[in-house]
Write a protein that holds these residues in place. Structure first.
Motif, PDB file in Angstrom:
ATOM      1  N   ARG A 196      44.840  35.711  42.449  1.00 34.62           N
ATOM      2  CA  ARG A 196      44.102  36.891  42.016  1.00 34.62           C
ATOM      3  C   ARG A 196      45.127  37.930  41.598  1.00 34.62           C
ATOM      4  O   ARG A 196      46.297  37.848  41.942  1.00 34.62           O
ATOM      5  CB  ARG A 196      43.190  37.405  43.140  1.00 34.62           C
ATOM      6  CG  ARG A 196      42.145  36.382  43.539  1.00 34.62           C
ATOM      7  CD  ARG A 196      41.117  36.942  44.485  1.00 34.62           C
ATOM      8  NE  ARG A 196      40.205  35.881  44.941  1.00 34.62           N
ATOM      9  CZ  ARG A 196      39.122  36.090  45.672  1.00 34.62           C
ATOM     10  NH1 ARG A 196      38.793  37.322  46.030  1.00 34.62           N
ATOM     11  NH2 ARG A 196      38.360  35.083  46.046  1.00 34.62           N
ATOM     12  N   ARG A 197      44.686  38.901  40.851  1.00 34.30           N
ATOM     13  CA  ARG A 197      45.602  39.938  40.396  1.00 34.30           C
ATOM     14  C   ARG A 197      44.953  41.301  40.505  1.00 34.30           C
ATOM     15  O   ARG A 197      43.730  41.434  40.479  1.00 34.30           O
ATOM     16  CB  ARG A 197      46.053  39.668  38.953  1.00 34.30           C
ATOM     17  CG  ARG A 197      44.940  39.796  37.913  1.00 34.30           C
ATOM     18  CD  ARG A 197      45.458  39.375  36.550  1.00 34.30           C
ATOM     19  NE  ARG A 197      44.431  39.507  35.524  1.00 34.30           N
ATOM     20  CZ  ARG A 197      44.557  39.084  34.272  1.00 34.30           C
ATOM     21  NH1 ARG A 197      45.691  38.477  33.884  1.00 34.30           N
ATOM     22  NH2 ARG A 197      43.579  39.246  33.413  1.00 34.30           N
ATOM     23  N   GLN A 198      45.832  42.299  40.600  1.00 33.26           N
ATOM     24  CA  GLN A 198      45.362  43.671  40.701  1.00 33.26           C
ATOM     25  C   GLN A 198      46.248  44.562  39.858  1.00 33.26           C
ATOM     26  O   GLN A 198      47.448  44.684  40.114  1.00 33.26           O
ATOM     27  CB  GLN A 198      45.340  44.157  42.145  1.00 33.26           C
ATOM     28  CG  GLN A 198      44.674  45.510  42.330  1.00 33.26           C
ATOM     29  CD  GLN A 198      44.379  45.814  43.784  1.00 33.26           C
ATOM     30  OE1 GLN A 198      44.926  45.195  44.695  1.00 33.26           O
ATOM     31  NE2 GLN A 198      43.467  46.750  44.008  1.00 33.26           N
ATOM     32  N   ALA A 199      45.635  45.164  38.859  1.00 33.72           N
ATOM     33  CA  ALA A 199      46.334  46.114  38.008  1.00 33.72           C
ATOM     34  C   ALA A 199      46.145  47.512  38.579  1.00 33.72           C
ATOM     35  O   ALA A 199      45.186  47.763  39.320  1.00 33.72           O
ATOM     36  CB  ALA A 199      45.795  46.037  36.588  1.00 33.72           C
ATOM     37  N   PRO A 200      47.023  48.442  38.246  1.00 34.35           N
ATOM     38  CA  PRO A 200      46.900  49.812  38.764  1.00 34.35           C
ATOM     39  C   PRO A 200      45.538  50.411  38.439  1.00 34.35           C
ATOM     40  O   PRO A 200      45.073  50.350  37.295  1.00 34.35           O
ATOM     41  CB  PRO A 200      48.015  50.558  38.037  1.00 34.35           C
ATOM     42  CG  PRO A 200      49.027  49.518  37.735  1.00 34.35           C
ATOM     43  CD  PRO A 200      48.240  48.282  37.429  1.00 34.35           C
ATOM     44  N   GLY A 201      44.887  50.940  39.458  1.00 25.14           N
ATOM     45  CA  GLY A 201      43.605  51.598  39.270  1.00 25.14           C
ATOM     46  C   GLY A 201      42.426  50.658  39.112  1.00 25.14           C
ATOM     47  O   GLY A 201      41.305  51.105  38.850  1.00 25.14           O
ATOM     48  N   LYS A 202      42.676  49.361  39.268  1.00 21.53           N
ATOM     49  CA  LYS A 202      41.592  48.385  39.105  1.00 21.53           C
ATOM     50  C   LYS A 202      41.420  47.566  40.375  1.00 21.53           C
ATOM     51  O   LYS A 202      42.307  47.504  41.221  1.00 21.53           O
ATOM     52  CB  LYS A 202      41.881  47.461  37.920  1.00 21.53           C
ATOM     53  CG  LYS A 202      41.893  48.165  36.584  1.00 21.53           C
ATOM     54  CD  LYS A 202      42.009  47.180  35.445  1.00 21.53           C
ATOM     55  CE  LYS A 202      41.939  47.874  34.093  1.00 21.53           C
ATOM     56  NZ  LYS A 202      42.026  46.893  32.973  1.00 21.53           N
ATOM     57  N   GLN A 203      40.268  46.931  40.482  1.00 20.70           N
ATOM     58  CA  GLN A 203      40.007  46.062  41.627  1.00 20.70           C
ATOM     59  C   GLN A 203      40.715  44.727  41.457  1.00 20.70           C
ATOM     60  O   GLN A 203      41.008  44.303  40.336  1.00 20.70           O
ATOM     61  CB  GLN A 203      38.500  45.838  41.777  1.00 20.70           C
ATOM     62  CG  GLN A 203      37.723  47.061  42.216  1.00 20.70           C
ATOM     63  CD  GLN A 203      36.271  46.740  42.511  1.00 20.70           C
ATOM     64  OE1 GLN A 203      35.699  45.811  41.961  1.00 20.70           O
ATOM     65  NE2 GLN A 203      35.664  47.514  43.405  1.00 20.70           N
ATOM     66  N   ARG A 204      40.991  44.089  42.591  1.00 24.79           N
ATOM     67  CA  ARG A 204      41.580  42.759  42.547  1.00 24.79           C
ATOM     68  C   ARG A 204      40.567  41.798  41.933  1.00 24.79           C
ATOM     69  O   ARG A 204      39.383  41.827  42.274  1.00 24.79           O
ATOM     70  CB  ARG A 204      41.973  42.314  43.952  1.00 24.79           C
ATOM     71  CG  ARG A 204      42.884  41.109  44.005  1.00 24.79           C
ATOM     72  CD  ARG A 204      43.385  40.842  45.409  1.00 24.79           C
ATOM     73  NE  ARG A 204      44.225  41.930  45.908  1.00 24.79           N
ATOM     74  CZ  ARG A 204      44.926  41.864  47.037  1.00 24.79           C
ATOM     75  NH1 ARG A 204      44.874  40.755  47.781  1.00 24.79           N
ATOM     76  NH2 ARG A 204      45.652  42.875  47.427  1.00 24.79           N
ATOM     77  N   GLU A 205      41.042  40.944  41.041  1.00 23.56           N
ATOM     78  CA  GLU A 205      40.150  40.036  40.348  1.00 23.56           C
ATOM     79  C   GLU A 205      40.669  38.609  40.393  1.00 23.56           C
ATOM     80  O   GLU A 205      41.880  38.370  40.462  1.00 23.56           O
ATOM     81  CB  GLU A 205      39.974  40.456  38.882  1.00 23.56           C
ATOM     82  CG  GLU A 205      41.244  40.416  38.061  1.00 23.56           C
ATOM     83  CD  GLU A 205      41.030  40.757  36.592  1.00 23.56           C
ATOM     84  OE1 GLU A 205      39.896  41.058  36.198  1.00 23.56           O
ATOM     85  OE2 GLU A 205      42.015  40.692  35.829  1.00 23.56           O
ATOM     86  N   LEU A 206      39.732  37.681  40.326  1.00 18.90           N
ATOM     87  CA  LEU A 206      40.089  36.268  40.281  1.00 18.90           C
ATOM     88  C   LEU A 206      40.818  35.955  38.980  1.00 18.90           C
ATOM     89  O   LEU A 206      40.422  36.411  37.902  1.00 18.90           O
ATOM     90  CB  LEU A 206      38.834  35.410  40.379  1.00 18.90           C
ATOM     91  CG  LEU A 206      39.022  33.915  40.150  1.00 18.90           C
ATOM     92  CD1 LEU A 206      39.726  33.285  41.342  1.00 18.90           C
ATOM     93  CD2 LEU A 206      37.694  33.236  39.887  1.00 18.90           C
ATOM     94  N   VAL A 207      41.880  35.171  39.103  1.00 18.02           N
ATOM     95  CA  VAL A 207      42.579  34.659  37.923  1.00 18.02           C
ATOM     96  C   VAL A 207      42.268  33.173  37.775  1.00 18.02           C
ATOM     97  O   VAL A 207      41.798  32.722  36.737  1.00 18.02           O
ATOM     98  CB  VAL A 207      44.095  34.872  38.032  1.00 18.02           C
ATOM     99  CG1 VAL A 207      44.799  34.260  36.820  1.00 18.02           C
ATOM    100  CG2 VAL A 207      44.426  36.348  38.153  1.00 18.02           C
ATOM    101  N   ALA A 208      42.559  32.415  38.825  1.00 21.25           N
ATOM    102  CA  ALA A 208      42.331  30.968  38.786  1.00 21.25           C
ATOM    103  C   ALA A 208      42.303  30.436  40.204  1.00 21.25           C
ATOM    104  O   ALA A 208      42.929  31.004  41.102  1.00 21.25           O
ATOM    105  CB  ALA A 208      43.427  30.266  37.982  1.00 21.25           C
ATOM    106  N   VAL A 209      41.582  29.329  40.381  1.00 28.33           N
ATOM    107  CA  VAL A 209      41.500  28.685  41.685  1.00 28.33           C
ATOM    108  C   VAL A 209      41.445  27.182  41.474  1.00 28.33           C
ATOM    109  O   VAL A 209      40.921  26.710  40.458  1.00 28.33           O
ATOM    110  CB  VAL A 209      40.276  29.184  42.480  1.00 28.33           C
ATOM    111  CG1 VAL A 209      38.991  28.855  41.757  1.00 28.33           C
ATOM    112  CG2 VAL A 209      40.256  28.615  43.883  1.00 28.33           C
ATOM    113  N   ILE A 210      42.006  26.447  42.428  1.00 26.11           N
ATOM    114  CA  ILE A 210      41.989  24.993  42.378  1.00 26.11           C
ATOM    115  C   ILE A 210      41.645  24.467  43.768  1.00 26.11           C
ATOM    116  O   ILE A 210      42.186  24.928  44.769  1.00 26.11           O
ATOM    117  CB  ILE A 210      43.330  24.425  41.866  1.00 26.11           C
ATOM    118  CG1 ILE A 210      43.254  22.911  41.725  1.00 26.11           C
ATOM    119  CG2 ILE A 210      44.496  24.854  42.758  1.00 26.11           C
ATOM    120  CD1 ILE A 210      44.432  22.325  40.933  1.00 26.11           C
ATOM    121  N   THR A 211      40.716  23.513  43.820  1.00 32.84           N
ATOM    122  CA  THR A 211      40.311  22.954  45.106  1.00 32.84           C
ATOM    123  C   THR A 211      41.238  21.806  45.492  1.00 32.84           C
ATOM    124  O   THR A 211      42.043  21.330  44.679  1.00 32.84           O
ATOM    125  CB  THR A 211      38.876  22.428  45.042  1.00 32.84           C
ATOM    126  OG1 THR A 211      38.840  21.289  44.174  1.00 32.84           O
ATOM    127  CG2 THR A 211      37.926  23.489  44.513  1.00 32.84           C
TER     128      THR A 211
END
Length: 116
Positions: free
Chosen positions: A37-52
């Motif tokens: 996941r990633r978080q840019a300044p002033g933004k919420q953490r967001e999903l980038v990619a996931v692998i099971t």
């Protein structure tokens, strides 16, 4: 206790590539999924990619076709290959692991900066 160690962040020009790595170690239950996941300044953490554990993947629409997530189950390591990077990809990238007890552990984060 689970420890996640990330590496591979840095500064790159737009259009360039970076590869992030995250190694999980310590006492842990079976891993269900690993991801970023990633978080840019002033933004919420967001999903980038996931692998099971079975190899199924999911990506944010904004990175589809540019980023590839993969994992080495034997090494409990997950990778994120990032190509065609854009300035809007600039963020702190966090590795995370979800285990069979539904506990999620996080890495310390690695900075990715894409210059225009």
């Amino acid at each position: 206790q689970v420890r996640l160690v990330e590496s591979g962040g840095g500064l790159v020009q737009a259009g360039g590539s970076l590869r992030l790595s995250c190694a999980a170690s310590g006492t842990m239950f079976s891993i269900i999924s690993m991801g970023w996941r990633r978080q840019a300044p002033g933004k919420q953490r967001e999903l980038v990619a996931v692998i099971t554990s079975g190899g199924s993947t999911n990506y944010a629409d904004s990175v589809k076709g540019r980023f590839t997530i993969s994992r080495d189950n034997a090494k409990n390591t997950v990778y994120l290959q990032m190509n065609s990077l854009k300035p809007e990809d600039t963020a702190v990238y966090y590795c995370n692991v979800l285990d069979s007890q539904m506990s999620r552990n996080w890495g310390q984060g690695t900075q990715v900066t894409v210059s225009s």
